[in-house]
Design a protein around this motif. Sequence first.
Motif, PDB file in Angstrom:
ATOM      1  N   UNK C  25     -43.850   8.237 -60.360  1.00 38.61           N
ATOM      2  CA  UNK C  25     -44.684   8.101 -61.724  1.00 38.61           C
ATOM      3  C   UNK C  25     -43.409   7.603 -62.521  1.00 38.61           C
ATOM      4  N   UNK C  26     -42.366   8.288 -62.950  1.00 40.38           N
ATOM      5  CA  UNK C  26     -41.451   8.194 -64.586  1.00 40.38           C
ATOM      6  C   UNK C  26     -40.559   6.648 -64.274  1.00 40.38           C
ATOM      7  N   UNK C  34     -48.557  -0.003 -66.740  1.00 37.22           N
ATOM      8  CA  UNK C  34     -49.377   0.382 -67.351  1.00 37.22           C
ATOM      9  C   UNK C  34     -49.648   1.819 -66.140  1.00 37.22           C
ATOM     10  N   UNK C  35     -49.121   2.613 -66.311  1.00 38.89           N
ATOM     11  CA  UNK C  35     -49.236   3.974 -64.861  1.00 38.89           C
ATOM     12  C   UNK C  35     -50.321   4.849 -65.917  1.00 38.89           C
ATOM     13  N   UNK C  36     -51.697   6.349 -64.408  1.00 41.67           N
ATOM     14  CA  UNK C  36     -51.912   6.848 -64.779  1.00 41.67           C
ATOM     15  C   UNK C  36     -51.564   8.174 -64.245  1.00 41.67           C
ATOM     16  N   UNK C  37     -51.586   8.865 -64.138  1.00 45.52           N
ATOM     17  CA  UNK C  37     -51.786  10.242 -63.150  1.00 45.52           C
ATOM     18  C   UNK C  37     -53.333  11.412 -63.643  1.00 45.52           C
ATOM     19  N   UNK C  38     -53.378  11.055 -61.977  1.00 46.90           N
ATOM     20  CA  UNK C  38     -54.426  11.703 -62.263  1.00 46.90           C
ATOM     21  C   UNK C  38     -54.384  13.246 -61.608  1.00 46.90           C
ATOM     22  N   UNK C  39     -54.846  14.552 -61.698  1.00 50.39           N
ATOM     23  CA  UNK C  39     -53.833  16.300 -60.880  1.00 50.39           C
ATOM     24  C   UNK C  39     -55.121  16.671 -60.830  1.00 50.39           C
ATOM     25  N   UNK C  40     -55.201  16.795 -59.289  1.00 48.80           N
ATOM     26  CA  UNK C  40     -56.245  17.317 -57.988  1.00 48.80           C
ATOM     27  C   UNK C  40     -56.052  17.451 -56.902  1.00 48.80           C
ATOM     28  N   UNK C  41     -57.223  18.690 -56.472  1.00 51.27           N
ATOM     29  CA  UNK C  41     -57.228  19.435 -55.422  1.00 51.27           C
ATOM     30  C   UNK C  41     -55.969  20.421 -56.218  1.00 51.27           C
ATOM     31  N   UNK C  42     -54.755  21.133 -55.446  1.00 50.45           N
ATOM     32  CA  UNK C  42     -54.073  22.453 -55.104  1.00 50.45           C
ATOM     33  C   UNK C  42     -53.089  22.252 -56.754  1.00 50.45           C
ATOM     34  N   UNK C  43     -53.306  20.332 -56.830  1.00 46.06           N
ATOM     35  CA  UNK C  43     -51.841  19.807 -57.827  1.00 46.06           C
ATOM     36  C   UNK C  43     -52.454  20.547 -59.264  1.00 46.06           C
ATOM     37  N   UNK C  44     -53.463  20.701 -59.719  1.00 41.78           N
ATOM     38  CA  UNK C  44     -53.663  21.582 -60.959  1.00 41.78           C
ATOM     39  C   UNK C  44     -52.826  22.850 -60.746  1.00 41.78           C
TER      40      UNK C  44
END
Lengths: 114, 120, 118
Positions: C25-26, C34-44
């Motif tokens: 990502x970095x 133009x990056x975005x990141x989504x924390x989902x499932x166990x990544x929260x």
Amino acid sequence: MAELNYLQVDGKQLALDKHGYLSDLQLWDQQVALAFAARENIELSEAHWEVVHFVRQFYLEFNTSPAIRVLVKAMAQQLGADKGNSKYLFLLFPQGPAKQATRIAGLPKPAKCL
Amino acid sequence: MTTFALLLTSAGFASQGPGSALQFARAVLQLGHSIDHIFLYQDAVLLASNQIDLPADEPDISAELAEFCQRQQIPLLFCVTAAEKRGLMSETVPARNGYIGAGLAEFALRQSNVDKLVQF
Amino acid sequence: MQNILLIQRHAPFNSSHGREALDLLLAMAAVEHQVSVLFSADAVYQLLPTQEQAAFRLKAYPRSFKLFALYDIDQVYVCQASLLQRNIQPSQLSINAQLVDAAQIQQLISQQHQVICS
């Protein structure tokens, strides 16, 4: 590279990793910085110390050594544009500011492409 | 015509990912599209090891992928940092023939030339 | 320049997935995508405060999420349903992230040129 495995400071031998960075960043102090700088042929001025302390603080906050791009940006934000630019940093650390400043600051090698 | 790139993140021997990627890549070219590059990251860098040793009756996906990319002139790149962290290569131990060391920065830059990135 | 979404799906300290995805990502942000990141499932779980957890024997990379501002990553999302399923309150999260529901995630994905999963 055998001679790079240790750094002599005050009669003590500090272990280095295979890229010549301090193995245990807790063992760092000003004497260690001076010993690293001597090996890099850099005489630490006040301006050098400012950068060295800055990257060390950066590491403590973000848990990562800054690559050059992000070091420039972070310095510009905190110390102003006259210090937060790569020309200024390369004048102080000609072999590469991210590499040299993090080594002198006793930090691990920064990631290559971040 | 669509320009694809493939991102491989699953391990070679231990998963189906790279085999599916190879089949997908062949289909892409057969249908007249192109592939800008294939990039190996995370456990997929294990494909770049030159120490892979398989019995003759087991498919060597790593070799097939390298051979396919060489024939089609598709850059087959792997993340050097991810490979070094896994002990796959060093200054004295080279990668498998056909695999080219690259950084995340190169992968990131190459995305500007790509219409679709497909991950396996 | 491409719109690129990274979906983090793995728990923080039982594999290197989250850490290597963060590096990716970095790297993307560093070359001006133009990056975005989504924390989902166990990544929260990556977003819970984890200052010192040496026992895990994996680098405490979630502390590096504070780098997002320096890399101009301001689109940070967290899946609301994943938080609910794990009984995590938004106030517990260590960084500012925008809560998104299924419809918003769908919309987010539809805006991307590329989507990468950890």
